[in-house]
Design a protein around this motif. Structure first.
Motif, PDB file in Angstrom:
ATOM      1  N   UNK A  51       0.854  -1.198   0.000  1.00 44.88           N
ATOM      2  CA  UNK A  51       0.000   0.000   0.000  1.00 44.88           C
ATOM      3  C   UNK A  51       0.886   1.243   0.000  1.00 44.88           C
ATOM      4  N   UNK A  52       1.888   1.246   0.850  1.00 45.29           N
ATOM      5  CA  UNK A  52       2.803   2.386   0.944  1.00 45.29           C
ATOM      6  C   UNK A  52       3.583   2.567  -0.356  1.00 45.29           C
ATOM      7  N   UNK A  53       4.000   1.474  -0.978  1.00 47.67           N
ATOM      8  CA  UNK A  53       4.740   1.563  -2.242  1.00 47.67           C
ATOM      9  C   UNK A  53       3.861   2.140  -3.350  1.00 47.67           C
ATOM     10  N   UNK A  54       2.582   1.750  -3.386  1.00 51.87           N
ATOM     11  CA  UNK A  54       1.691   2.259  -4.423  1.00 51.87           C
ATOM     12  C   UNK A  54       1.255   3.691  -4.145  1.00 51.87           C
ATOM     13  N   UNK A  55       1.462   4.171  -2.923  1.00 53.11           N
ATOM     14  CA  UNK A  55       1.153   5.574  -2.614  1.00 53.11           C
ATOM     15  C   UNK A  55       2.073   6.506  -3.397  1.00 53.11           C
ATOM     16  N   UNK A  56       3.221   6.003  -3.825  1.00 59.37           N
ATOM     17  CA  UNK A  56       4.170   6.804  -4.606  1.00 59.37           C
ATOM     18  C   UNK A  56       3.741   6.933  -6.057  1.00 59.37           C
ATOM     19  N   UNK A  57       2.732   6.163  -6.464  1.00 58.12           N
ATOM     20  CA  UNK A  57       2.229   6.236  -7.827  1.00 58.12           C
ATOM     21  C   UNK A  57       2.030   4.871  -8.431  1.00 58.12           C
ATOM     22  N   UNK A  58       1.403   4.813  -9.607  1.00 55.65           N
ATOM     23  CA  UNK A  58       1.162   3.538 -10.283  1.00 55.65           C
ATOM     24  C   UNK A  58       2.475   2.796 -10.515  1.00 55.65           C
ATOM     25  N   UNK A  59       2.384   1.458 -10.497  1.00 57.32           N
ATOM     26  CA  UNK A  59       3.598   0.664 -10.656  1.00 57.32           C
ATOM     27  C   UNK A  59       3.269  -0.704 -11.218  1.00 57.32           C
ATOM     28  N   UNK A  60       4.244  -1.263 -11.948  1.00 56.43           N
ATOM     29  CA  UNK A  60       4.132  -2.647 -12.368  1.00 56.43           C
ATOM     30  C   UNK A  60       4.859  -3.509 -11.335  1.00 56.43           C
ATOM     31  N   UNK A  61       4.862  -4.823 -11.540  1.00 57.51           N
ATOM     32  CA  UNK A  61       5.495  -5.717 -10.554  1.00 57.51           C
ATOM     33  C   UNK A  61       6.965  -5.380 -10.318  1.00 57.51           C
ATOM     34  N   UNK A  62       7.676  -5.078 -11.391  1.00 56.34           N
ATOM     35  CA  UNK A  62       9.104  -4.767 -11.264  1.00 56.34           C
ATOM     36  C   UNK A  62       9.331  -3.538 -10.384  1.00 56.34           C
ATOM     37  N   UNK A  63       8.556  -2.488 -10.606  1.00 53.55           N
ATOM     38  CA  UNK A  63       8.713  -1.264  -9.824  1.00 53.55           C
ATOM     39  C   UNK A  63       8.294  -1.478  -8.367  1.00 53.55           C
ATOM     40  N   UNK A  64       7.245  -2.266  -8.147  1.00 55.03           N
ATOM     41  CA  UNK A  64       6.846  -2.567  -6.762  1.00 55.03           C
ATOM     42  C   UNK A  64       7.969  -3.319  -6.059  1.00 55.03           C
ATOM     43  N   UNK A  65       8.616  -4.267  -6.757  1.00 51.43           N
ATOM     44  CA  UNK A  65       9.765  -4.987  -6.176  1.00 51.43           C
ATOM     45  C   UNK A  65      10.892  -4.029  -5.814  1.00 51.43           C
ATOM     46  N   UNK A  66      11.128  -3.011  -6.630  1.00 46.56           N
ATOM     47  CA  UNK A  66      12.168  -2.029  -6.318  1.00 46.56           C
ATOM     48  C   UNK A  66      11.794  -1.215  -5.083  1.00 46.56           C
ATOM     49  N   UNK A  67      10.505  -0.874  -4.960  1.00 46.54           N
ATOM     50  CA  UNK A  67      10.053  -0.073  -3.828  1.00 46.54           C
ATOM     51  C   UNK A  67       9.971  -0.888  -2.542  1.00 46.54           C
ATOM     52  N   UNK A  68       9.695  -2.191  -2.666  1.00 42.92           N
ATOM     53  CA  UNK A  68       9.576  -3.073  -1.498  1.00 42.92           C
ATOM     54  C   UNK A  68      10.469  -4.283  -1.710  1.00 42.92           C
ATOM     55  N   UNK A  69      11.758  -4.156  -1.450  1.00 42.54           N
ATOM     56  CA  UNK A  69      12.640  -5.306  -1.623  1.00 42.54           C
ATOM     57  C   UNK A  69      12.360  -6.358  -0.546  1.00 42.54           C
ATOM     58  N   UNK A  70      12.624  -7.597  -0.887  1.00 43.74           N
ATOM     59  CA  UNK A  70      12.482  -8.656   0.101  1.00 43.74           C
ATOM     60  C   UNK A  70      11.211  -9.465  -0.013  1.00 43.74           C
ATOM     61  N   UNK A  71      10.265  -9.065  -0.859  1.00 42.72           N
ATOM     62  CA  UNK A  71       9.056  -9.858  -1.063  1.00 42.72           C
ATOM     63  C   UNK A  71       9.270 -10.755  -2.280  1.00 42.72           C
ATOM     64  N   UNK A  72       8.937 -12.029  -2.136  1.00 46.46           N
ATOM     65  CA  UNK A  72       9.080 -12.943  -3.265  1.00 46.46           C
ATOM     66  C   UNK A  72       8.020 -12.623  -4.320  1.00 46.46           C
TER      67      UNK A  72
END
Length: 162
Positions: free
Chosen positions: A40-61
């Motif tokens: 939720x916090x990562x998407x608060x920065x704006x729309x994202x695809x899976x790759x960008x969400x992984x960059x914003x939230x490292x450590x999730x498989x």
């Protein structure tokens, strides 16, 4: 010899709790799942695809992130938009319910910074706690929306249960 009796501990189920506590139980069940608040916090920065969400939230498989996004989409917290092409591009954005969740998440983050020191030795005070002071009675939160507007709210320490 008489049969032994088993003693059960009474744990009230959600249906036995007053409605505000039932709602709180549902909220903790949602936020207690690994990665939900972070996504939720990562998407608060704006729309994202899976790759960008992984960059914003490292450590999730990949599988955990995909599972959380599906659950959050089903709950109406996240909107999923698939753009045609090869390969198909999928973009995730916060839905209105997800945006509304940012205010309590921000309040919880402020509380955690003030009261839960990051790996401080036992018996020492964290700088955040010293900064906040023990007489803190309210927290000002500002939620910035994507359209340039913002919402300011004051969360009082005594406002939840009074």
């Amino acid at each position: 010899m008489p049969p032994s009796r088993t003693q059960t501990v009474h744990q009230p189920g959600p249906e036995r709790l007053p409605e505000p506590l039932q709602a709180l139980t549902r909220a903790f069940a949602l936020l207690g799942t690994r990665g939900t608040g972070l996504v939720i916090t990562a998407l608060a920065k704006g729309p994202a695809d899976l790759h960008l969400i992984h960059e914003r939230v490292p450590g999730l498989s990949d599988s955990l992130l995909t599972r959380r996004l599906r659950e959050m989409t089903a709950l109406g917290l996240v909107d999923r938009t698939a753009h045609p092409g090869r390969p198909t591009s999928t973009v995730y954005t916060l839905a209105s319910h997800g945006k509304a969740l940012l205010i309590p998440l921000t309040a919880l983050t402020v509380w955690a910074e003030d009261h839960l020191p990051a790996k401080a030795p036992v018996g020492t005070r964290s700088p955040q706690r010293d900064r906040a002071g023990s007489d803190r009675t309210s927290t000002d939160l500002v939620h910035h929306r994507g359209d340039g507007s913002s919402d300011r709210r004051t969360v009082r320490d005594d406002s939840v249960w009074s």
